[in-house]
Design an enzyme around this catalytic site. Structure first.
Site, PDB file in Angstrom:
ATOM      1  N   ASP A 179       0.813  -1.184  -0.098  1.00  0.00           N
ATOM      2  CA  ASP A 179       0.051   0.230  -0.025  1.00  0.00           C
ATOM      3  C   ASP A 179       0.877   1.315  -0.101  1.00  0.00           C
ATOM      4  O   ASP A 179       0.481   2.258  -0.543  1.00  0.00           O
ATOM      5  CB  ASP A 179      -0.920   0.337   1.087  1.00  0.00           C
ATOM      6  CG  ASP A 179      -2.350  -0.791   0.971  1.00  0.00           C
ATOM      7  OD1 ASP A 179      -2.322  -1.399   0.087  1.00  0.00           O
ATOM      8  OD2 ASP A 179      -2.817  -1.213   1.980  1.00  0.00           O
ATOM      9  N   GLY A 180       1.932   1.186   0.601  1.00  0.00           N
ATOM     10  CA  GLY A 180       2.908   2.410   0.623  1.00  0.00           C
ATOM     11  C   GLY A 180       3.388   2.608  -0.654  1.00  0.00           C
ATOM     12  O   GLY A 180       3.481   3.951  -1.189  1.00  0.00           O
ATOM     13  N   ALA A 187      -6.875   1.717   7.019  1.00  0.00           N
ATOM     14  CA  ALA A 187      -5.704   1.945   7.280  1.00  0.00           C
ATOM     15  C   ALA A 187      -5.470   2.525   8.847  1.00  0.00           C
ATOM     16  O   ALA A 187      -5.751   1.883   9.713  1.00  0.00           O
ATOM     17  CB  ALA A 187      -5.272   2.955   6.305  1.00  0.00           C
ATOM     18  N   ARG A 211       2.373   6.150  -2.944  1.00  0.00           N
ATOM     19  CA  ARG A 211       3.550   6.837  -3.794  1.00  0.00           C
ATOM     20  C   ARG A 211       2.977   7.152  -5.187  1.00  0.00           C
ATOM     21  O   ARG A 211       3.258   8.119  -5.582  1.00  0.00           O
ATOM     22  CB  ARG A 211       4.945   6.155  -3.531  1.00  0.00           C
ATOM     23  CG  ARG A 211       6.184   6.905  -4.321  1.00  0.00           C
ATOM     24  CD  ARG A 211       7.156   6.568  -3.793  1.00  0.00           C
ATOM     25  NE  ARG A 211       7.492   5.244  -4.274  1.00  0.00           N
ATOM     26  CZ  ARG A 211       8.241   4.976  -5.537  1.00  0.00           C
ATOM     27  NH1 ARG A 211       8.579   5.898  -6.186  1.00  0.00           N
ATOM     28  NH2 ARG A 211       8.534   3.544  -5.710  1.00  0.00           N
ATOM     29  N   SER A 256      -6.822   1.228  12.599  1.00  0.00           N
ATOM     30  CA  SER A 256      -5.848   0.958  13.716  1.00  0.00           C
ATOM     31  C   SER A 256      -6.275   1.839  15.051  1.00  0.00           C
ATOM     32  O   SER A 256      -6.155   1.283  16.350  1.00  0.00           O
ATOM     33  CB  SER A 256      -4.285   1.244  13.515  1.00  0.00           C
ATOM     34  OG  SER A 256      -3.931   0.310  12.377  1.00  0.00           O
ATOM     35  N   ASP A 262      -3.991  12.674  21.514  1.00  0.00           N
ATOM     36  CA  ASP A 262      -2.583  12.674  20.738  1.00  0.00           C
ATOM     37  C   ASP A 262      -2.974  12.890  19.411  1.00  0.00           C
ATOM     38  O   ASP A 262      -1.819  13.266  18.547  1.00  0.00           O
ATOM     39  CB  ASP A 262      -2.318  10.969  20.803  1.00  0.00           C
ATOM     40  CG  ASP A 262      -1.728  10.578  22.150  1.00  0.00           C
ATOM     41  OD1 ASP A 262      -1.328  11.467  23.095  1.00  0.00           O
ATOM     42  OD2 ASP A 262      -1.739   9.149  22.353  1.00  0.00           O
TER      43      ASP A 262
END
Length: 306
Positions: free
Chosen positions: A77-78, A194, A82, A198, A182
């Site tokens: 997926d990265g 994604a 890109r 999480s 956070d």
């Protein structure tokens, strides 16, 4: 259009042997079909160390992004994120071939690669448009200091591990709640599997147009994940009382520092991301396959639904 006028971009994670070997096969197949394979200037030096790039054009030097017909992406997926960044200025759809692990954005696995290239050459695919996010950062004087976009998510995060971020959230011009946290994730349906996933946010089917908003470790009674209209405008302000600074991350690739008083505005982009699809697979099946969900005991859909 003759075959020689067709230009197909290849985006590769060039540091893995299996990916480089797959790239060589794809370049050979594209050239054999009479089309022109193209690689990005970023990928070319590493690929040139591993294989021959004779007859391979360079994006931005020999070929403009507007002339690229389709982008084939080898990686996880990265790498696909890109590729989405690389083709953003054109109309080329992205076909992801998963060389990683989960690979939610990829259309097929590596074992089906040769058939995928054959179908690309034959133009035997459909194009799916995915909602993208337009992101703007304003300073304390409401001057725009940064603009970008995201396919998965825009995340406002604390810049220091030991500091808490003080924010106020706004939806469609109305304040919703302020709290210490956070960070806050603003995700598209594509990005719901994604960072949003999480963080405990909802999984949104790609056919559902919506935007998810998920506070991260918020110190507040009301800090639940939200699903808002795709046409909503979500804003996250870093309050002046914040002791540290924040940072904006988009798809984990593009970032900008957020001093106290900064305001991040996220809305639907006027330009969706285009994904090439070879198989009309149900998203439910993709979830089951990628997360290895237990479905033993299912006896079939009721009422004849397949």
């Amino acid at each position: 259009m003759t075959p020689s006028d067709r230009r197909i971009l290849l985006v590769v994670h060039a540091r893995r042997d299996d990916t480089v070997h797959a790239a060589e096969r794809i370049l050979t197949a594209v050239r054999s079909a009479g089309a022109t394979p193209v690689v990005s200037a970023e990928d070319r030096p590493e690929l040139a160390e591993r294989l021959s790039l004779d007859g391979v054009a360079t994006l931005g030097v020999d070929v403009s992004i507007e002339d690229v017909e389709l982008a084939i992406v080898l990686g996880g997926d990265g790498t696909i994120l890109r590729a989405a960044e690389i083709v953003r200025g054109g109309t080329a759809p992205i076909l992801g071939i998963n060389m990683g692990h989960v690979g939610f954005l990829a259309e097929i696995e590596r074992d089906d690669m040769d058939d995928a290239v054959r179908r690309v050459i034959a133009r035997d695919y459909t194009v799916e448009q995915r909602l993208a996010l337009a992101v703007r950062v304003l300073d304390a004087d409401d001057s725009v200091i940064f603009e970008t976009w995201a396919l998965n998510e825009a995340t406002v995060e604390k810049a220091s591990r030991e500091r808490m971020l003080e924010v106020v959230m706004e939806v469609d011009g109305r304040p919703l709640s302020s709290f210490g946290c956070d960070g806050v994730v603003v995700a598209s349906p594509t990005g719901s599997t994604a960072y949003n996933f999480s963080a405990g946010g909802p999984v949104i089917w790609p056919t559902v147009e919506a935007i998810a908003v998920v506070p991260l470790s918020a110190h507040a009674l009301f800090a639940r994940p939200l699903v808002v209209s795709p046409d909503a405008t979500v804003a996250v302000e870093v309050l002046e009382r914040t002791s540290g600074s924040g940072i904006l991350w988009c798809d984990g690739r593009r970032s900008h520092e957020l001093p106290p008083g900064a305001r991040v505005v996220v809305r639907r982009s006027s330009r969706p991301v285009r994904l090439a699809r070879l198989h009309p697979a149900a998203f439910t099946d993709r979830l089951v396959r990628k997360f290895r969900l237990p479905v033993a005991g299912w006896r079939g859909a009721a009422g004849g639904v397949s």
